[in-house]
Scaffold this motif. Structure first.
Motif, PDB file in Angstrom:
ATOM      1  N   GLY A 260      -9.758 -24.853  -8.888  1.00  0.00           N
ATOM      2  CA  GLY A 260      -8.596 -25.729  -8.989  1.00  0.00           C
ATOM      3  C   GLY A 260      -8.900 -27.178  -8.682  1.00  0.00           C
ATOM      4  N   GLY A 261      -7.852 -27.996  -8.802  1.00  0.00           N
ATOM      5  CA  GLY A 261      -7.999 -29.418  -8.582  1.00  0.00           C
ATOM      6  C   GLY A 261      -7.460 -29.916  -7.260  1.00  0.00           C
ATOM      7  N   LEU A 262      -6.733 -29.092  -6.512  1.00  0.00           N
ATOM      8  CA  LEU A 262      -6.168 -29.551  -5.244  1.00  0.00           C
ATOM      9  C   LEU A 262      -7.242 -29.842  -4.198  1.00  0.00           C
TER      10      LEU A 262
ATOM     11  N   PRO B 112      -1.508 -21.006  -9.944  1.00  0.00           N
ATOM     12  CA  PRO B 112      -1.517 -21.938 -11.081  1.00  0.00           C
ATOM     13  C   PRO B 112      -1.369 -23.390 -10.644  1.00  0.00           C
ATOM     14  N   ASP B 113      -0.891 -23.613  -9.411  1.00  0.00           N
ATOM     15  CA  ASP B 113      -0.763 -24.963  -8.877  1.00  0.00           C
ATOM     16  C   ASP B 113      -2.040 -25.455  -8.207  1.00  0.00           C
ATOM     17  N   GLY B 114      -3.099 -24.633  -8.188  1.00  0.00           N
ATOM     18  CA  GLY B 114      -4.345 -25.010  -7.559  1.00  0.00           C
ATOM     19  C   GLY B 114      -4.414 -24.716  -6.082  1.00  0.00           C
ATOM     20  N   ALA B 115      -3.333 -24.220  -5.496  1.00  0.00           N
ATOM     21  CA  ALA B 115      -3.347 -23.827  -4.087  1.00  0.00           C
ATOM     22  C   ALA B 115      -4.060 -22.494  -3.935  1.00  0.00           C
ATOM     23  N   ILE B 116      -4.482 -22.186  -2.705  1.00  0.00           N
ATOM     24  CA  ILE B 116      -5.111 -20.904  -2.394  1.00  0.00           C
ATOM     25  C   ILE B 116      -4.094 -20.057  -1.638  1.00  0.00           C
ATOM     26  N   TYR B 117      -3.899 -18.831  -2.088  1.00  0.00           N
ATOM     27  CA  TYR B 117      -2.907 -17.925  -1.515  1.00  0.00           C
ATOM     28  C   TYR B 117      -3.623 -16.765  -0.818  1.00  0.00           C
ATOM     29  N   LEU B 118      -3.097 -16.382   0.341  1.00  0.00           N
ATOM     30  CA  LEU B 118      -3.674 -15.310   1.140  1.00  0.00           C
ATOM     31  C   LEU B 118      -2.623 -14.245   1.412  1.00  0.00           C
TER      32      LEU B 118
ATOM     33  N   ARG C 282       0.810  -1.212   0.000  1.00  0.00           N
ATOM     34  CA  ARG C 282       0.000   0.000   0.000  1.00  0.00           C
ATOM     35  C   ARG C 282       0.847   1.269   0.000  1.00  0.00           C
ATOM     36  N   ALA C 283       2.063   1.204   0.555  1.00  0.00           N
ATOM     37  CA  ALA C 283       2.914   2.390   0.610  1.00  0.00           C
ATOM     38  C   ALA C 283       3.374   2.846  -0.769  1.00  0.00           C
ATOM     39  N   GLY C 284       3.157   2.022  -1.806  1.00  0.00           N
ATOM     40  CA  GLY C 284       3.503   2.450  -3.151  1.00  0.00           C
ATOM     41  C   GLY C 284       4.562   1.605  -3.811  1.00  0.00           C
ATOM     42  N   ARG C 285       4.787   0.389  -3.304  1.00  0.00           N
ATOM     43  CA  ARG C 285       5.803  -0.493  -3.880  1.00  0.00           C
ATOM     44  C   ARG C 285       5.139  -1.712  -4.536  1.00  0.00           C
ATOM     45  N   LEU C 286       5.704  -2.113  -5.666  1.00  0.00           N
ATOM     46  CA  LEU C 286       5.294  -3.325  -6.367  1.00  0.00           C
ATOM     47  C   LEU C 286       6.453  -4.302  -6.305  1.00  0.00           C
ATOM     48  N   ARG C 287       6.176  -5.537  -5.864  1.00  0.00           N
ATOM     49  CA  ARG C 287       7.221  -6.551  -5.709  1.00  0.00           C
ATOM     50  C   ARG C 287       6.926  -7.740  -6.623  1.00  0.00           C
ATOM     51  N   ILE C 288       7.991  -8.477  -6.951  1.00  0.00           N
ATOM     52  CA  ILE C 288       7.862  -9.764  -7.631  1.00  0.00           C
ATOM     53  C   ILE C 288       8.315 -10.828  -6.642  1.00  0.00           C
ATOM     54  N   VAL C 289       7.437 -11.783  -6.370  1.00  0.00           N
ATOM     55  CA  VAL C 289       7.731 -12.841  -5.400  1.00  0.00           C
ATOM     56  C   VAL C 289       7.895 -14.154  -6.149  1.00  0.00           C
ATOM     57  N   ALA C 290       9.028 -14.805  -5.941  1.00  0.00           N
ATOM     58  CA  ALA C 290       9.326 -16.066  -6.611  1.00  0.00           C
ATOM     59  C   ALA C 290       8.551 -17.209  -5.962  1.00  0.00           C
ATOM     60  N   PRO C 291       8.394 -18.339  -6.655  1.00  0.00           N
ATOM     61  CA  PRO C 291       7.681 -19.482  -6.078  1.00  0.00           C
ATOM     62  C   PRO C 291       8.288 -19.989  -4.776  1.00  0.00           C
TER      63      PRO C 291
END
Length: 386
Positions: free
Chosen positions: A313-315, A363-369, A69-78
């Motif tokens: 998803g299928g999981l 994309p793996d069918g998991a739910i992310y929070l 929210r402070a104004g930063r965009l991040r890329i998070v690896a798997p």
């Protein structure tokens, strides 16, 4: 490197007692009320250290874009590694609920690399800073944005840091829905279509207006409006079978709603609600008899919903086509069983734990929070190991 620990919350068919959360060597114990959990799952900690993350979107390579929210965009690896901030993100109004908000990928991202950001856009005036929700699109080039263009600005800009919305959802026809708020002190304007206060917006990806928008031929109305009479819409998702937009919105003291916004329809705020004003002044709960649309579901007292997902998803076969809603005040994850346009039942997961800002399917069918806190976390729901 990957985290060597996980948030191992295992929920079985019936839970009574304590939910134990192990985070980075710190044992936190939170009371959980007896409830029926029909699907066993584990909760793993993917990443932490994000400052009030707000929205996330998965890239084709399995990485995810996450806004702070402070104004930063991040890329998070798997594996949970968090990048340095992406450069050339637009300046934001970071006050109260304002800041960098949602992120979405263009339906043709693999060929055009376009992403979309919603945010509180500031303008300085002689009387102070005013702001409103804006949406920009840009090309993602490594860890940078280029060719950024603002494709929508909520009109008017006003003072205050409340009720910006705002989720970004692409419809099956390729048009973009933008959810907005009433900006707090301007709630009465949600009944007027000559501004964007308290509305759902529908535009093309380049910002132009579709010819079949409901107010496109009304010279007194904003042509981008899809529906109006909304308070603050912080969750939106496309129904996987019907292709319709579903939203949820914050009520005042009670009356959080789920709606299926129809073109040109009025959803009643601030003249109809199942809650009451913060001043304790009651609000009529009759929607239809006042000419407004009834919500298909509501919560009283408020749970402060945020984030919304139809699971496909299928999981988790038992959860397929369920509607998931994160909550802030409620501090739990809601699973709703739905049939056609009706909510059949509600199941509360992870009760009394954390403020959940967003919920997405990977994309793996998991739910992310995403958790809304100074040390914001990305949690991953997977089937129970045993």
């Amino acid at each position: 490197m990957a985290y060597s620990f996980s948030l191992n919350t295992r929920l079985h068919k019936t839970i009574t007692g304590l939910l134990v959360i192990w985070l980075c060597g710190c044992l936190l114990t939170t009371a959980v009320y007896a409830q029926r959990i029909q699907t066993a799952f584990d909760v793993k900690l993917l990443a932490r250290g994000l400052n009030h993350p707000w929205g996330m979107a998965f890239l084709p390579d399995g990485k995810m874009l996450v806004t702070e929210r402070a104004g930063r965009l991040r890329i998070v690896a798997p594996d949970g590694r968090i990048s340095e901030p992406v450069s050339n993100v637009p300046a934001v109004y970071h006050e109260k609920q304002g800041g960098l908000l949602d992120v979405a990928l263009d339906p043709d991202f693999t060929t055009n690399r376009l992403i979309y950001l919603s945010y509180a856009e500031p303008v300085k005036t002689s009387d102070g800073t005013i702001a409103s929700t804006a949406v920009a699109r840009a090309e993602l080039d490594g860890n940078s944005l280029k060719n950024l263009k603002v494709i929508f600005r909520q009109d008017p800009k006003t003072q205050g840091g409340q009720h910006f919305g705002s989720r970004l959802v692409f419809a099956p026809d390729g048009n973009l829905f933008i959810t907005l708020g009433d900006r707090g002190n301007h709630m009465e304007e949600a009944q007027n279509t000559d501004n964007h206060i308290g509305t759902i917006i529908r535009i093309r990806p380049d910002g132009s207006v579709p010819d079949d928008n409901p107010f496109v031929n009304d010279k007194k109305a904003k042509p981008e409006i899809w529906s109006y009479g909304h308070r603050s819409v912080q969750g939106a998702a496309i129904h996987p079978k019907t292709g319709e937009l579903w939203i949820h919105e914050h009520g005042p003291r009670g009356g959080d709603e789920i709606n299926i916004p129809k073109p040109g329809k009025n959803y009643g705020w601030p003249h109809a609600s199942y809650g009451m004003h913060y001043s304790m002044i009651p609000i009529k709960d009759e929607h239809a008899e006042q000419g407004y649309e009834e919500p298909i579901y509501y919560w009283t007292p408020s749970v402060a919903p945020s984030g919304m997902l139809f699971y496909t998803g299928g999981l988790f076969p038992g959860w397929r086509n369920s509607l998931f809603v994160g909550t802030l005040a409620g501090q739990h994850l809601i699973r709703l069983s739905v049939s056609e346009n009706k909510v059949l039942s509600e199941e509360q997961l992870l009760k009394n734990t954390l403020r959940f800002r967003d919920v997405e399917q990977g994309p793996d069918g998991a739910i992310y929070l995403l958790t809304d806190e100074d040390d914001g976390k990305i949690l991953k729901l997977v089937p129970a190991a045993n």
